[in-house]
Design an enzyme around this catalytic site. Structure first.
Site, PDB file in Angstrom:
ATOM      1  N   ASP A  65       0.405   5.689   4.846  1.00 24.86           N
ATOM      2  CA  ASP A  65      -0.311   4.554   4.271  1.00 24.86           C
ATOM      3  C   ASP A  65      -1.700   4.999   3.795  1.00 24.86           C
ATOM      4  OD1 ASP A  65      -0.304   1.526   4.046  1.00 24.86           O
ATOM      5  OD2 ASP A  65      -2.090   1.761   5.275  1.00 24.86           O
ATOM      6  N   GLU A 111       1.487   7.333   0.099  1.00 28.74           N
ATOM      7  CA  GLU A 111       1.109   6.138  -0.646  1.00 28.74           C
ATOM      8  C   GLU A 111      -0.308   6.379  -1.167  1.00 28.74           C
ATOM      9  OE1 GLU A 111       0.013   1.449  -0.453  1.00 28.74           O
ATOM     10  OE2 GLU A 111      -0.863   2.929   0.841  1.00 28.74           O
TER      11      GLU A 111
HETATM   12  C1  GLC Z   1      -1.228  -0.147   2.119  1.00 31.42           C
HETATM   13  C2  GLC Z   1      -0.107  -1.081   2.504  1.00 31.42           C
HETATM   14  C3  GLC Z   1      -0.616  -2.487   2.422  1.00 31.42           C
HETATM   15  C4  GLC Z   1      -1.747  -2.633   3.393  1.00 31.42           C
HETATM   16  C5  GLC Z   1      -2.828  -1.603   3.122  1.00 31.42           C
HETATM   17  C6  GLC Z   1      -3.792  -1.513   4.249  1.00 31.42           C
HETATM   18  O1  GLC Z   1      -1.607  -0.300   0.806  1.00 31.42           O
HETATM   19  O2  GLC Z   1       1.000  -0.862   1.696  1.00 31.42           O
HETATM   20  O3  GLC Z   1       0.385  -3.423   2.683  1.00 31.42           O
HETATM   21  O4  GLC Z   1      -2.300  -3.912   3.297  1.00 31.42           O
HETATM   22  O5  GLC Z   1      -2.278  -0.322   2.990  1.00 31.42           O
HETATM   23  O6  GLC Z   1      -3.168  -0.922   5.357  1.00 31.42           O
END
Ligand code: GLC
Length: 562
Positions: free
Chosen positions: A216, A278
């Site tokens: 993440d 991500e």
């Molecule tokens: C990422 C996740 C999202 C979350 C953010 C903070 O972007 O996909 O859902 O709110 O991180 O953890």
């Protein structure tokens, strides 16, 4: 811009390749997938009980969004303990059962790791709060003392991704940094014990048999030294063409050392374990740095996700993706929907010029039929491309974004931190419909659902589509079956420019490419323009919608054996 036709993408054949290079990975968002205990929130036993749906769909792996103990201020992306399961979702034994049950069905399991921030309820943060300013345990996070001359001015101008400032005050008057909600303090990755703690967390789950991790906010962990002002608002950064690392809190070079360290840990385990980043960053060549051979195996392709319904743009994004990833030897990934963006069946129902992935509440009413037709065509295009593809739960049913949720039921902190200016992400997180006639359409045995399901979900329930020719579910099953048979996801792709189509047709409105694998050549045509005559001798393998008198109608894609 390079000539798309001149950019073949190579990837090794399926046999010599690790599974993840061409895997189709299905994202389960636990609170909305299936609720076994009837409290209205999906859970791990619910997922386990529905795994046959994923096996029958034909995916290779499941990625499960966070299920860790959490106050749920950001739907579980605010983690209070990385090595346990929130009672809302079950127990650690339930997680182990889920991993086993998936493996028995030949499905790999990927879980979320959230290393940029913890919950403010995490013992590390609680311990820091209990200590005096300046105490070493505060070094786990980014604490700053207020400026005596201007105590109400935050230490810098950084914005929270969810709206407002990225700084909040502790009861003793110190500031702490949170790039997301104020309940999600950012960890300080310059502090060695933080690094050590995450090594243990990875090992904890690898020891329990997970096949990989989705990282993440992989681009956020390291901040520029001294935390200098950014000079840019969140909106300015998001809407400009500036490279994301212009902001001193994203995509800083220091993050890569962390991933090299983690890759070493994964390599120490048997099997082929995966890390996927991500990283919402630009441009493509910066993303490719996350997938160098000793870092992540994959990174999400959010450039592709944000592409407008436009043939030229689609070709460009595909070309740029391969051009960035091929030199580092990484597979390109493909994704159209996830738990943070407007479902693609709705997105594509908006006029091209107002296509956005985040909702600000001023969007026109989407045309549902157009959106679904285009979504099916886009998925058909995506699943033929060499590389790995991600599906978000419910897209195989053609689910739409629920736009009209009442403010009183909205839970996304984005909605609340912006006083409703941004609607937030609840609309793609509405619980799935399984059986049309059951309570909560089969989501929970009691009829409870943490977000209300719209009437329109009833006819999209799994039991309404299974076995029904032409349904979205059967389209996905067919695409995944043919993908497997023909080894798509591997092989070489080459755009086709020569008249695949009659000269009368404007090829600007067609995306055409061939994918060659040991099983043969598959020609993929996506038509965004007027009906397109198909070659007379073509064998249709699968089409995203009905063909008409040997022509491919607008907003339709087809796979042909050639
Ligand atoms: C990422 C996740 C999202 C979350 C953010 C903070 O972007 O996909 O859902 O709110 O991180 O953890």
């Amino acid at each position: 811009m390079t000539d798309p036709a001149a950019a073949p993408a190579a990837s090794p054949s399926a046999e010599s390749s690790p599974w993840w290079r061409s895997a189709v990975i299905y994202q389960v968002y636990p609170r909305s997938f299936a609720d076994a205990d009837g409290d209205g929130v999906g859970d791990l036993p619910g997922i386990t009980a529905r795994l046959d749906h994923l096996r029958d769909l034909g995916v290779d792996a499941v990625w499960v969004s966070p299920f860790y103990p959490s106050p749920q201020a950001d739907a579980g992306y605010d983690v209070a303990d990385y090595c346990d399961v929130d009672p809302l979702f079950g127990t650690l034994a339930d997680a182990e059962r889920l991993i086993d049950a998936a493996h028995q069905r030949g499905l790999k399991v990927i879980i979320d790791v959230v290393p940029n921030h913890t919950s403010d309820r995490h013992p590390w943060f609680q311990r820091a709060l209990a200590a005096a300013p300046g105490d070493e345990v505060r070094d786990w996070y980014h604490f700053r003392s207020p400026d005596p001359d201007d105590p109400e001015a935050p230490p810098n101008d950084w914005p929270s991704e969810f709206g407002g400032s990225a700084w909040s005050k502790t009861p003793d008057g110190q500031w702490y940094l949170h790039l997301f909600d104020s309940s999600q303090p950012d960890l300080n990755w310059e502090h060695p014990p933080v690094r050590e703690a995450f090594r243990d967390i990875l090992r904890f789950w690898l020891d329990r048999g997970v096949d990989g991790f989705r990282i993440d906010v992989a681009h956020g962990l390291v901040k520029a030294p001294g935390l200098p002002d950014s000079g840019l608002t969140r909106e300015e950064l998001a809407t400009s063409a500036l490279p994301t690392h212009t902001a001193p809190y994203f995509d800083q070079d220091g993050v890569h050392e962390i991933y090299r360290d983690w890759r070493g840990i994964l390599e120490g385990y048997p099997g082929e374990r995966l890390m996927v980043a991500e990283a919402w960053i630009r441009p493509y060549d910066r993303i490719a740095r996350y997938v160098r051979p000793d870092e992540h195996h994959q990174a999400f392709n959010f450039g592709f996700l944000g592409t407008a319904w436009d043939a030229q743009e689609l070709r460009e994004h595909i070309t740029r993706s391969y051009a960035a990833n091929d030199p580092v030897g990484a597979p390109t990934t493909w994704v159209l929907s996830n738990h943070d963006v407007v479902r693609h069946a709705t997105r594509f129902g908006w006029p091209a010029e107002s296509l956005v992935t985040q909702l600000d509440g001023t969007m026109p009413e989407p045309v549902r039929e157009t959106g679904l037709r285009r979504a099916r065509a886009a998925t058909t295009l995506m699943l033929a491309l060499p590389g790995s593809a991600y599906l978000f739960q419910g897209e195989e049913l053609g689910l739409f974004e629920v736009l009209d949720l009442d403010p009183s039921v909205r839970q996304d902190p984005t909605f609340h931190r912006t006083d409703g200016d941004r609607l937030g992400r609840d609309g793609c997180r509405v619980p799935l419909p399984w059986e049309a006639e059951e309570p909560a359409f089969g989501f929970s045995p009691t009829g409870e659902a943490w977000l209300p399901q719209p009437d329109g979900f009833q006819e999209l329930a799994v039991d309404q589509q299974a076995g029904v020719a032409g349904s979205t579910l059967e389209l996905y099953r067919a695409l995944l079956a043919v993908r497997r048979e023909r080894g798509l996801g591997t092989g070489e792709m080459r755009f086709v420019d020569e008249p695949v189509v009659e000269a009368t047709v404007d090829s600007q409105s067609v995306v055409a490419f061939d994918v060659t694998t040991p099983a043969g050549t598959t020609r993929v045509l996506l038509n965004l323009g007027p009906a397109l005559p198909l070659p007379e001798d073509a064998t249709v393998l699968v089409a995203s919608g009905p063909l008409q008198d040997g022509t491919l109608p607008t907003d339709t894609a087809v796979w042909l054996a050639v």
